[in-house]
Scaffold this motif. Structure first.
Motif, mmCIF file in Angstrom:
data_model
loop_
_atom_site.group_PDB
_atom_site.id
_atom_site.type_symbol
_atom_site.label_atom_id
_atom_site.label_comp_id
_atom_site.label_asym_id
_atom_site.label_seq_id
_atom_site.Cartn_x
_atom_site.Cartn_y
_atom_site.Cartn_z
ATOM 1 N N SER A 85 8.674 1.872 4.544
ATOM 2 C CA SER A 85 8.757 2.271 2.923
ATOM 3 C C SER A 85 9.831 2.548 2.650
ATOM 4 N N THR A 86 11.042 3.134 3.291
ATOM 5 C CA THR A 86 12.298 3.378 2.886
ATOM 6 C C THR A 86 13.015 1.960 2.517
ATOM 7 N N ASP A 131 5.402 -2.029 12.377
ATOM 8 C CA ASP A 131 4.942 -2.271 13.799
ATOM 9 C C ASP A 131 5.380 -0.878 14.160
ATOM 10 N N SER A 132 5.310 -0.464 15.610
ATOM 11 C CA SER A 132 5.596 0.850 15.980
ATOM 12 C C SER A 132 6.933 1.362 15.755
ATOM 13 N N TYR A 133 7.769 0.700 15.675
ATOM 14 C CA TYR A 133 9.162 0.981 15.509
ATOM 15 C C TYR A 133 9.387 1.262 13.811
ATOM 16 N N TRP A 134 8.830 0.372 13.003
ATOM 17 C CA TRP A 134 8.814 0.494 11.734
ATOM 18 C C TRP A 134 8.043 1.706 10.956
ATOM 19 N N GLY A 152 4.850 10.820 4.707
ATOM 20 C CA GLY A 152 4.782 10.042 3.502
ATOM 21 C C GLY A 152 5.814 9.006 3.399
ATOM 22 N N SER A 153 6.635 8.816 4.330
ATOM 23 C CA SER A 153 7.718 7.880 4.107
ATOM 24 C C SER A 153 8.007 7.472 5.807
ATOM 25 N N PRO A 177 0.962 -1.102 -0.085
ATOM 26 C CA PRO A 177 -0.006 -0.003 0.086
ATOM 27 C C PRO A 177 0.896 1.185 -0.149
ATOM 28 N N GLY A 178 0.629 2.324 -0.925
ATOM 29 C CA GLY A 178 1.196 3.379 -0.868
ATOM 30 C C GLY A 178 0.722 4.459 0.162
ATOM 31 N N PRO A 179 1.296 5.700 0.430
ATOM 32 C CA PRO A 179 1.000 6.596 1.238
ATOM 33 C C PRO A 179 -0.096 7.241 1.076
ATOM 34 N N PHE A 180 -0.666 7.269 -0.159
ATOM 35 C CA PHE A 180 -1.684 8.424 -0.384
ATOM 36 C C PHE A 180 -3.035 7.743 -0.912
#
Lengths: 417, 464
Positions: free
Chosen positions: B124-125, B109-112, B119-120, B22-25
């Motif tokens: 996603s990186t 998860d909360s760390y990732w 937006g990133s 899934p993309g951010p937008f």
């Protein structure tokens, strides 16, 4: 076609500050929040600060976003407050700005000619300056040459004796906050025939500004560089633009000793047309932390009043300008705020494909028509006007008659946790 | 005599995701609004439609990335093409909106995925890097928080003038990222006939990165094989069990039988430090100890450094120590490094750090804080598109959704990640003016710590 989209975009950015956007809108980020972007569009439209949109701080949770002023009432009227700052404090030949900020380097290629012209027209009308960046000096800017800074940067693109003679300030760009120590890179797609001509290179060829200057490996080398420029244009002011490493104060004093009139420090969170994400976030310190360090050191060396300290790299609002000055700068350089004023959404797609979708950071022929110089200049002047009014009010309420009195007044600041 | 020297290079190869990402937008278009808009435009252009220029203008859509380029245009937007530029919203604020995609924020998860507001995310990186092997480059300035905790509470230095020219695209001066694992001799000794009698128990790796062993419940045979093959292709090491025949491996040994079985391995990492003396008699290569950052680990590190060739300091997958008052791996490393320096034994032992090293920037930062090398854990899983089941923080309590992956694909994704990270390490080293990764170790003069700098800048401001 350009006309259709131009009309829609203009209407949209006029309407959006009033319409608002949904809570989960994708506009904005932690530094340039949705509110700051809408507030900037509002100011660029009306020349006034918005009443119902947060226009002073972002949501980064630190630096300028944690600082505030201890306001009180004073008998000073806002209209009495002076915002002018001198740029030359070390020898004869004064250049005075009407506002304590000027436009940062954005090259032809990284931005469209129309946007460069907007900036130059606004700078002339407002009594301040704008910078060509490192990409040559388009002849269209010559009517504004008294308000133009031109850059000598590591690629030496478009630098000639003629360009050095056509500016008030010559800026040596050693580094840029967004990509400190990494040089620059204009992607091949953006190198049109015109850009290639200005930069004395070949069309559709990626252009690298290396790092560092291959003729400057010491302060002595830098001094020789300055001597060359001063020989070509004796009256020019010399600005040295550097990033914010741990020893930024040493770099500042070295630059002063080599003849700089202006030390321009560009913090790690500054803007760019393209940079590795890793560099933007991680290399060198934010400007808020560098300003007091340099101000204190130049003062202890007894030269603070002989050099102008300019800060950039994350100056988003009139309040950021004021906070930077209270931390010790004389004035600021802005860049992203100007792009936002003409409709930028801070989406970061500047380097992708055809470049900016609304024609700011592009060399695409169609997209480049979206920004018309007069319209752009009007938006920038409106933003300047709104900022100037906010600054005057702020200074008046702090009991100061001049922005120069604010310099280094950390005692007027308060840190909000 | 021919030279064996060669410049270290990794080659990226586009390796698209196996599973949808899934993309951010999420672009949204009001269908009634769009119908009205089209009708209005068609009527507006009515008389001009005969001219091709006007037809083109009528049909042109407010997206340069092709979100509305499908056969049904805005009625069925191509969501995956949205870059969040907001041009459609700017042109038609009553009809279009672009919102943050909730599915994007729910990944990892909360760390990732601490926030999707920029937006990133780290996730996603890493997915981008594993896909392309490229360095993520974007326009505009940094979009995130002023500072954070752990690795985000420090910046790295740069040098304005005197520094090596940039490696790679400008490459004139080679920047070495090689490091050694093991015990190096402090000086060389020769016998009466001039022959060298000093021996070093070290193994050299071309990047300061190894791949850590993953517990069974966050791995499977495909993942293990992908990691093993990728380590071989990069020329680095992976930590693993049951690896008797693996030359490019650090064997994780819980008993002396495992030590005996790992004779061909490059190094052995003991899970139980009590085995050190006996294991030394059985294995002549680099012998180290896995040291979880539990209470008293700093003292333990000092003690073990006198006999072990390397120490593997482990934090949890979120980069926190296992102490009752937990702290970040960065601070644990600084402590261990400084204590070893005080004891005068820092050069005798290699310090490997692991736990939550998930971004390229974490590597030079860990090295500046005192590590010689780092070991990766969940970054490898994310590159392979593993999906976490809940928080993936404590190694033994974490789990992933199991699925098969082609080993060739997995190997390529990890190689891409390493290619991207190698380039980014070079970017950061070249900005610092450091030409050799070994010189980064404990070089705190090249680190900018947020706490110290903020205190210095804001300490005299009321309220700080």
């Amino acid at each position: 076609m350009a006309e259709k989209h131009r009309a829609h975009i203009r209407r949209g950015i006029e309407l959006l500050p009033q319409l608002g956007l949904p809570q989960d809108s994708a506009l904005g980020d932690l530094r340039w929040t949705k509110e700051l972007i809408l507030a900037t569009w509002w100011q660029a439209l009306t020349g006034k600060s918005p009443e119902n949109i947060e226009h002073r701080i972002g949501a980064s949770g630190g630096g300028f976003d944690r600082l505030d002023f201890k306001l009180s009432s004073s008998g000073i009227a806002a209209e009495q407050v002076s915002l002018s700052i001198p740029l030359n404090r070390r020898d004869s030949g004064q250049v005075t700005l009407s506002l304590p900020w000027y436009g940062g380097g954005m090259s032809l290629g990284s931005v469209s000619l129309n946007f460069m012209l907007s900036r130059a027209m606004a700078a002339k009308a407002a009594g301040t300056l704008t910078s060509t960046g490192e990409g040559g000096y388009p002849s269209e800017l010559l009517p504004y040459k008294d308000h133009v800074i031109t850059q000598v940067a590591t690629g030496m693109f478009g630098v000639s004796e003629e360009t050095i003679q056509s500016c008030r300030v010559m800026e040596f760009k050693y580094a840029q906050g967004a990509k400190p120590g990494l040089g620059g890179h204009l992607l091949a797609d953006k190198v049109t025939a015109e850009v290639a001509r200005m930069r004395e290179s070949a069309e559709k060829t990626s252009l690298y500004s290396p790092f560092p200057f291959h003729s400057v490996y010491s302060v002595e080398d830098h001094k020789k560089h300055v001597d060359w420029v001063k020989t070509v244009h004796p009256g020019v002011l010399v600005s040295v633009k550097v990033s914010t490493p741990i020893d930024v104060e040493m770099v500042a004093i070295g630059s002063y000793d080599a003849g700089a009139h202006i030390i321009h420090i560009d913090g790690g969170y500054g803007g760019t047309g393209a940079a590795p994400e890793i560099a933007k976030k991680n290399i060198a310190m934010p400007i808020e932390l560098a300003i007091p360090r340099v101000h204190r050191y130049l003062s202890s060396e007894g030269v603070r009043d002989k050099v102008t300290l300019i800060a950039s790299g994350g100056i988003r609002t009139a309040y950021d300008v004021a906070k930077a000055i209270a931390l010790g700068a004389d004035g600021c350089v802005i860049g992203t705020a100007e792009t936002i004023a003409v409709g930028c959404t801070h989406c970061g797609n500047c380097e992708r494909g055809r470049g900016c979708q609304i024609g700011i950071c592009t060399t695409d022929e169609l997209l480049g028509q979206f920004i018309q110089p007069e319209w752009g200049a009007r938006r920038l002047l409106n933003l300047y006007s709104s900022w100037a009014a906010q600054l005057r009010e702020l200074l008046a309420s702090l009991g100061l008659k001049s922005v120069q009195e604010l310099r280094g007044r950390k005692d007027l600041l308060v840190y909000r946790r | 005599m021919g030279s064996t020297y060669r410049m270290f290079r990794l080659r990226a190869e586009e390796t698209p995701p196996l599973f949808p990402q899934p993309g951010p937008f999420l672009p949204k278009v009001s269908k009634p609004g769009l119908a009205r808009l089209i009708l209005k435009e068609a009527l507006g252009y009515n008389r001009k439609l005969l001219g091709s220029a006007h037809r083109e203008a009528l049909l042109s859509r407010p997206c340069i990335y092709g979100v509305f380029s499908g056969p049904f245009g805005g009625f069925s937007p191509r969501v995956e093409k949205c870059t969040g530029c907001m041009r459609c919203v700017q042109e038609h604020p009553e009809v279009c909106s672009v919102v943050r995609n909730p599915a994007f924020a729910e990944q990892g998860d909360s760390y990732w995925t601490p926030t999707a507001a920029t937006g990133s995310t780290p996730l996603s990186t890493v997915l981008y890097e594993a896909h392309t092997g490229k360095v993520p480059v974007r326009g505009m300035g940094y979009k995130g928080a002023f500072r954070g905790e752990g690795w985000d509470a420090m910046w790295t230095d740069m040098s304005e003038i005197v520094r090596p020219t940039r490696d790679g695209v400008y490459g004139r001066e080679y920047i070495s990222t090689s490091v050694d694992i093991g015990r190096r001799a402090s000086h060389l000794e020769f016998d009466a006939s001039g022959d060298l009698i000093t021996s070093s128990r070290t193994v050299e790796i071309p990047i300061p990165i190894i791949f850590d062993a993953l517990p069974e419940q966050v791995s499977n045979a495909d993942i293990t094989e992908s990691i093993r093959t990728a380590a071989g292709n990069v020329g680095t090491l992976f930590v693993g069990r049951y690896v008797q025949k693996e030359a490019r491996c650090i064997a994780l040994a819980g008993d002396l039988d495992s030590v005996r079985a790992a004779q061909r391995c490059a190094a052995i990492e003991l899970e139980d430090a009590a085995l050190l003396q006996e294991a030394r008699k059985l294995f002549s290569g680099p012998l180290g100890v896995r040291l979880p950052t539990k209470e008293g680990f700093v003292e333990r590190a000092v003690e073990l450094s006198r006999t072990a060739d390397f120490l593997h300091l482990c934090a949890d997958y979120h980069g926190r120590t296992f102490e009752s008052t937990e702290r970040h791996l960065k601070d644990a490393l600084l402590d261990v490094h400084q204590r070893l320096v005080q004891e005068g034994i820092r050069n005798e032992v290699t310090l490997i750090a692991s736990g939550g090293i998930i971004l390229a920037e974490h590597i030079p930062k860990a090295l500046l804080c005192g590590a010689d090398a780092v070991a990766l854990d969940t970054a490898l899983l994310v590159a392979l598109q593993a999906r976490f089941l809940g928080e993936c923080r404590f190694p033994e309590r974490s789990a992933i959704q199991r699925h098969r992956i082609p080993v060739e694909w997995g190997t390529r994704r990890i190689l891409n990640l390493m290619t991207s990270w190698h380039h980014q390490l070079i970017e950061m080293m070249s900005a610092m003016g450091v030409r050799e990764a070994r010189r980064l170790r404990g070089n705190v003069g090249r680190a900018l710590f947020a706490d110290e700098l903020e205190r210095e800048a804001f300490g005299d401001i009321q309220g700080y």
